[in-house]
Write an enzyme that holds these catalytic residues in place. Sequence first.
Site, PDB file in Angstrom:
ATOM      1  N   SER A  58      -2.153   8.483  11.052  1.00  0.00           N
ATOM      2  CA  SER A  58      -3.520   7.981  10.972  1.00  0.00           C
ATOM      3  C   SER A  58      -4.034   8.207   9.553  1.00  0.00           C
ATOM      4  O   SER A  58      -4.123   9.343   9.093  1.00  0.00           O
ATOM      5  CB  SER A  58      -4.414   8.710  11.986  1.00  0.00           C
ATOM      6  N   ASN A  59      -4.353   7.109   8.878  1.00  0.00           N
ATOM      7  CA  ASN A  59      -4.780   7.190   7.479  1.00  0.00           C
ATOM      8  C   ASN A  59      -6.311   7.243   7.417  1.00  0.00           C
ATOM      9  O   ASN A  59      -6.980   6.251   7.170  1.00  0.00           O
ATOM     10  CB  ASN A  59      -4.247   5.990   6.700  1.00  0.00           C
ATOM     11  N   SER A  66       0.847  -1.187   0.000  1.00  0.00           N
ATOM     12  CA  SER A  66       0.000   0.000   0.000  1.00  0.00           C
ATOM     13  C   SER A  66       0.885   1.240   0.000  1.00  0.00           C
ATOM     14  O   SER A  66       2.110   1.154  -0.097  1.00  0.00           O
ATOM     15  CB  SER A  66      -0.920  -0.003   1.227  1.00  0.00           C
ATOM     16  N   ASP A  96       7.762  24.000  17.958  1.00  0.00           N
ATOM     17  CA  ASP A  96       7.224  25.248  17.419  1.00  0.00           C
ATOM     18  C   ASP A  96       6.740  25.037  15.993  1.00  0.00           C
ATOM     19  O   ASP A  96       7.034  24.013  15.356  1.00  0.00           O
ATOM     20  CB  ASP A  96       8.280  26.360  17.469  1.00  0.00           C
ATOM     21  N   ILE A 100      -6.597  10.226  -1.367  1.00  0.00           N
ATOM     22  CA  ILE A 100      -5.904  10.682  -2.580  1.00  0.00           C
ATOM     23  C   ILE A 100      -6.962  11.022  -3.626  1.00  0.00           C
ATOM     24  O   ILE A 100      -7.812  10.192  -3.958  1.00  0.00           O
ATOM     25  CB  ILE A 100      -4.943   9.601  -3.090  1.00  0.00           C
ATOM     26  N   GLN A 124      -2.053  -5.864  10.516  1.00  0.00           N
ATOM     27  CA  GLN A 124      -3.437  -5.787  10.066  1.00  0.00           C
ATOM     28  C   GLN A 124      -4.149  -7.121  10.233  1.00  0.00           C
ATOM     29  O   GLN A 124      -5.332  -7.165  10.599  1.00  0.00           O
ATOM     30  CB  GLN A 124      -3.473  -5.323   8.609  1.00  0.00           C
ATOM     31  N   ASP A 174      -8.891   0.994  12.427  1.00  0.00           N
ATOM     32  CA  ASP A 174     -10.289   0.904  12.829  1.00  0.00           C
ATOM     33  C   ASP A 174     -10.709  -0.556  12.801  1.00  0.00           C
ATOM     34  O   ASP A 174     -10.748  -1.179  11.743  1.00  0.00           O
ATOM     35  CB  ASP A 174     -11.164   1.738  11.886  1.00  0.00           C
ATOM     36  N   HIS A 194       2.771  21.857  21.522  1.00  0.00           N
ATOM     37  CA  HIS A 194       3.356  23.200  21.415  1.00  0.00           C
ATOM     38  C   HIS A 194       4.256  23.540  22.598  1.00  0.00           C
ATOM     39  O   HIS A 194       4.885  24.600  22.605  1.00  0.00           O
ATOM     40  CB  HIS A 194       2.241  24.251  21.313  1.00  0.00           C
ATOM     41  N   GLY A 243      -5.265  12.302   4.449  1.00  0.00           N
ATOM     42  CA  GLY A 243      -6.553  12.294   3.773  1.00  0.00           C
ATOM     43  C   GLY A 243      -6.545  11.369   2.566  1.00  0.00           C
ATOM     44  O   GLY A 243      -5.551  10.721   2.248  1.00  0.00           O
TER      45      GLY A 243
END
Length: 474
Positions: free
Chosen positions: A391-392, A298, A448, A418, A370, A341, A444, A416
Site C-alpha cells: 500500500s503506497n 513509477s 515471527d 520519499i 489504474q 484510492d 504472528h 511512505g
Amino acid sequence: VYIPRVRSCSSVGFIKSKYVCVFDKAALKFSHQQRLFRTSAVSCGQIVQFKLSDIGEGITEVTVKEWYIKEGDSVSQFDSICEVQSDKASVTITSRYDGIIRKLHYNLDDIAYVGKPLVDIEIDASKGVAPEEDVVETPPMCHEEHTHQEIKGHKTLATPAVRRLAMENNIKLSEVVGTGKDNRILKEDILNYLAKQTGAILPPSPKAEIFSPLPKSLPAAPKDKARKIPVPVSRPLTFSGKDKTEPVTGFHKAMVKTMSAALKIPHFGYCDEIDLTQLVQLREELKPVAQLRGIKLSFMPFFIKAASLGLLQYPVLNASLDESCQNVTYKASHNIGVAMDTEQGLIVPNVKNVQVCSVFEIAAELNRLQSLGSAGQLGTNELTGGTFTLSNIGTIGGTYAKPVILPPEVAIGALGKIQVLPRFNEKGEVFKAQIMNVSWSADHRIIDGATMARFSNLWKSYLENPASMLLDLK
C-alpha cells in the site's frame, strides 16, 4: 399425388390453384390450419426473461450502475446490456440472445438479485430458445467425444452462446481448455483455440490497448525544479442541518466484511527506512525509454519486483492459513496487490504472476489496473486471488502507517513518501539522500519477527542497490 407438394408450399402461405381440385374438404382444412399456425409463429416473437446469472464469489446481489440499451433496442449475442457492481467488482453483463429489448426490470442504482429477471427480450420463436441456465453440461456430439470427457474426468461447462460458437466452427468443446470458473469455457477460449488451429492473428489483448499514444517529442525537463507544495483538495461546504442515513453498499460493504475478518488476525509490526537515492537516479534514466513504449514508469514496479524476489527466499510471507489454523498453503504465484484510492472507495487489484514478469511488464499492468480503477471497471479477476499486498500511502502523504492484513494473506507493507533528508556516508560526510519509510504487518501465528526482518532487509538491499536485482532476475 400432389398432396405432399401442397403441404410443402403451405409453410410459405402459397397454394397453386390448379392443385386445389384434387383435395377433399378435410385435406384442404388441415392444410389451411397448418398454414395459419406457422404464419402466426413467425409474425409474433416469443418473450424470454433474461435472468441475472451467478457471478461467482458468493455474490447474491449487485447494483445496476449503467444501462447500455433501452427498451425497443435490438441486441445480438455478446452485446453489452448493462454494467453491475457488487461489493467486490464491476461486471459487464452481455446478451445471450438475438432479439429486441421489451422491458428493463431495474432502474439505475437499483439492487438486482442473482436468478431474477434482468430484462425481457423478444426473440424469433422459429429459431428456438436456448436453455436459460447460465452454465450447462454440453451433451456429447458423438461417442468419441463422450469418451474423451470421461478420460479427462470433468464436465464440459459453457454458456449456450459459447456452445453455438463452437458448433458453428466445428469445434469439440472437450478439446478446449476452459479458463473460466470451474474450467468454464469462455468465448475467448474458443477464439484462441480457433486461432491456434488456423494460424489466425487475434486482436491485441486489453493489456496492450491501454498504452497511451507515443509522444512526438519528449518534453524537456525544467532546469530548476521548484519544490511542489501539496495543496489539500477542498470541496464546497454544505450544511443541511439534518442527519442522513445511507446503506453500506459496494466496495464499502466489502471493506466491512474484510476488516471484520482481519481483526481476528494477531498483527505485529516492523518498520525501517530505505535509501532510494540510486533507484531515483535509475528511474529518471528509464522514464524516457518507458514513455517511448507508451508506459508511465513509477517506483511501484520496482517495489513489487523486489518484493517478489524476496518472497522466493521467504515463501511463508506468500502463504495463507486456513480458518481452523491447521494447514498453511504456500502459494506458487506471486499475485501482489496494490491498494488504490478511488471514488468508489479502497480497492486492491493485484498483478498476477509477478515472479515471471519483468519490471516493464509490471509497469504496463499497473497502468492498465489504474485506468480500470479510475473508470470503475475492475473485474473480479483483477480483485481476487491476491497473495501479498503493498500500500503506497506516500502518494497522499505520511511516512509511517499500521497496515491491516487482507485475509487470507499473511503480510502487507505500507510505503511512505520519499523525502530528501541529510545522511552520513562511510567517510562521515553529510549528503542528500532520498529516504522512504516502510511499515510491515504480519500474521504472528505463522510469521515471527526475525523472518519479517530478514525479508525486509533483503527487499531493502534490492532497492538500495537496484543493479543487484539483475543477478536474481529470471
